[in-house]
Write an enzyme that holds these catalytic residues in place. Structure first.
Site, PDB file in Angstrom:
ATOM      1  N   LEU A  14      83.440  44.640  -2.908  1.00 23.50           N
ATOM      2  CA  LEU A  14      83.724  45.137  -3.606  1.00 23.50           C
ATOM      3  C   LEU A  14      82.523  45.835  -4.857  1.00 23.50           C
ATOM      4  O   LEU A  14      82.058  44.273  -5.632  1.00 23.50           O
ATOM      5  CB  LEU A  14      85.430  45.452  -4.056  1.00 23.50           C
ATOM      6  CG  LEU A  14      86.489  45.954  -3.255  1.00 23.50           C
ATOM      7  CD1 LEU A  14      87.301  45.838  -4.627  1.00 23.50           C
ATOM      8  CD2 LEU A  14      85.794  47.547  -4.029  1.00 23.50           C
ATOM      9  N   ASP A  15      82.136  46.415  -5.467  1.00 22.79           N
ATOM     10  CA  ASP A  15      81.535  46.584  -6.206  1.00 22.79           C
ATOM     11  C   ASP A  15      81.781  46.461  -7.825  1.00 22.79           C
ATOM     12  O   ASP A  15      82.739  46.844  -8.247  1.00 22.79           O
ATOM     13  CB  ASP A  15      80.698  48.296  -6.121  1.00 22.79           C
ATOM     14  CG  ASP A  15      79.662  48.861  -5.552  1.00 22.79           C
ATOM     15  OD1 ASP A  15      79.010  47.796  -5.037  1.00 22.79           O
ATOM     16  OD2 ASP A  15      79.459  49.948  -4.518  1.00 22.79           O
ATOM     17  N   PRO A  16      80.860  45.946  -8.276  1.00 24.33           N
ATOM     18  CA  PRO A  16      81.341  45.825  -9.929  1.00 24.33           C
ATOM     19  C   PRO A  16      81.869  46.379 -10.564  1.00 24.33           C
ATOM     20  O   PRO A  16      83.383  46.544 -11.547  1.00 24.33           O
ATOM     21  CB  PRO A  16      80.067  44.974 -10.523  1.00 24.33           C
ATOM     22  CG  PRO A  16      78.983  44.988  -9.425  1.00 24.33           C
ATOM     23  CD  PRO A  16      79.355  45.611  -8.057  1.00 24.33           C
ATOM     24  N   VAL A  63      83.681  49.225  -9.372  1.00 25.14           N
ATOM     25  CA  VAL A  63      85.175  49.119  -8.641  1.00 25.14           C
ATOM     26  C   VAL A  63      85.959  48.209  -8.075  1.00 25.14           C
ATOM     27  O   VAL A  63      86.208  47.446  -8.737  1.00 25.14           O
ATOM     28  CB  VAL A  63      84.797  49.600  -6.369  1.00 25.14           C
ATOM     29  CG1 VAL A  63      85.837  49.878  -6.067  1.00 25.14           C
ATOM     30  CG2 VAL A  63      83.774  49.808  -6.457  1.00 25.14           C
TER      31      VAL A  63
END
EC number: 5.4.99.25
Length: 306
Positions: free
Chosen positions: A42-44, A46
């Site tokens: 998960l991107d930071p 998100v």
């Protein structure tokens, strides 16, 4: 339970501002175990469900990653960025002089439902010629990106769109059900292209992954509390939850002895794979081949978390 053998799946809630690697680090520190992996970055920026595989559960990571994912989020029309979300620099503006109708927005989402082709964003971890795309992007370089196939089984608008005449933008929230490896940022950009305007993903939450929902996810703070109270078994799910779609076979003592030595089994089953239980615990995944079942994944040391 801390410091003892732990095997299972932990549906962790990752907040915004934290990397997936940071989440794994915190879990290792709290649980006192190094063998932990996650089933999809998960991107930071998100937040949402990040299933962590613990101990022997790491063998289930491919199964967890293969499951579909569900996201809720927001798309903003009227400008584009280098990263396809709000973290990047604005590179294009197409100010809206009037809002799109709800029907127009819904039609654009429908256009990106089904089997689709995507080109990964430059700011992504996809490797090209041995380097990750974000490394090229940070160096100011561009490179041809490989197309990827994805499946979007549902893509729907979930609220009334909001138009700003001052900013020349329109935003709306959505829910999307996708296969692994689908870039939601790119979906947002593609929706904009269908409408003929620039677009970004302005917010995203993963609400389901690996079969776990947001309601089941445990925060770092909650995990610390369970560790302190000695109740980690309440939140670490058994490994076989990752294989819940496979038929369960309860082994006899003789059959368990056989699989303990890697032997084949003749079972009254026809499915390609089965999960084998002994004493109420998953011990192996066997695959069907030549009318017999052979070892696929072994979990002989797996025991109930207490």
């Amino acid at each position: 339970m801390k410091g003892t053998a732990m095997n299972g799946i932990l549906p962790l809630y990752k907040p915004t501002g934290m990397t997936s690697a940071d989440a794994v680090y915190h879990a290792r520190k709290i649980l006192g175990i190094k063998k932990i992996g996650h089933s999809g970055t998960l991107d930071p920026n998100v937040d949402g469900v990040l299933p962590l595989a613990i101990g022997a559960g790491t063998k289930a990571v491919p199964q967890l990653m293969a499951s579909g994912k569900v996201y809720t989020g927001e798309i903003t029309l009227g400008f584009a960025t280098t990263t396809e979300d709000l973290d990047g620099e604005v590179v294009d503006k197409t100010p809206l002089t009037q809002p799109f109708t709800a029907d127009q927005l819904d039609a654009a989402l429908t256009a990106w439902t089904g089997n689709i082709t995507q080109i990964p964003p430059m700011f992504s971890a996809v490797k090209v010629n041995g380097r990750r795309l974000y490394e090229y992007a940070r160096a100011g370089e561009t490179v041809k990106r490989p197309e990827r196939q994805a499946t979007v089984s549902q893509f729907t608008r979930t609220d009334e769109p909001v138009f700003s005449a001052t900013d020349g933008t329109q935003r709306f929230r959505f829910e999307v059900h996708v296969s692994k490896g689908t870039y939601i940022r790119t979906l947002a950009v593609d929706v904009g292209k269908t409408l003929g305007v620039a677009a970004v993903m302005s917010q995203l939450t993963r609400v389901k992954s690996g079969g776990f929902t947001l309601k089941q996810a445990v925060s770092i703070e909650q995990l610390k509390a369970h560790a302190a109270a000695g109740t980690l078994a309440d939140v670490i799910q058994p490994i076989d939850i990752a294989f819940a779609d496979l038929p369960q076979v309860d082994l006899t003592v003789e059959q368990f002895e056989a699989i303990s030595h890697g032997r084949f089994l003749s079972l009254d089953q026809q499915t390609p794979r089965v999960r084998l239980h002994f004493a109420g615990v998953l011990k192996a995944i066997y695959r069907r081949e030549d009318d017999q079942y052979r070892p696929d994944l072994m979990f002989l040391a797996n025991e109930k978390n207490v």
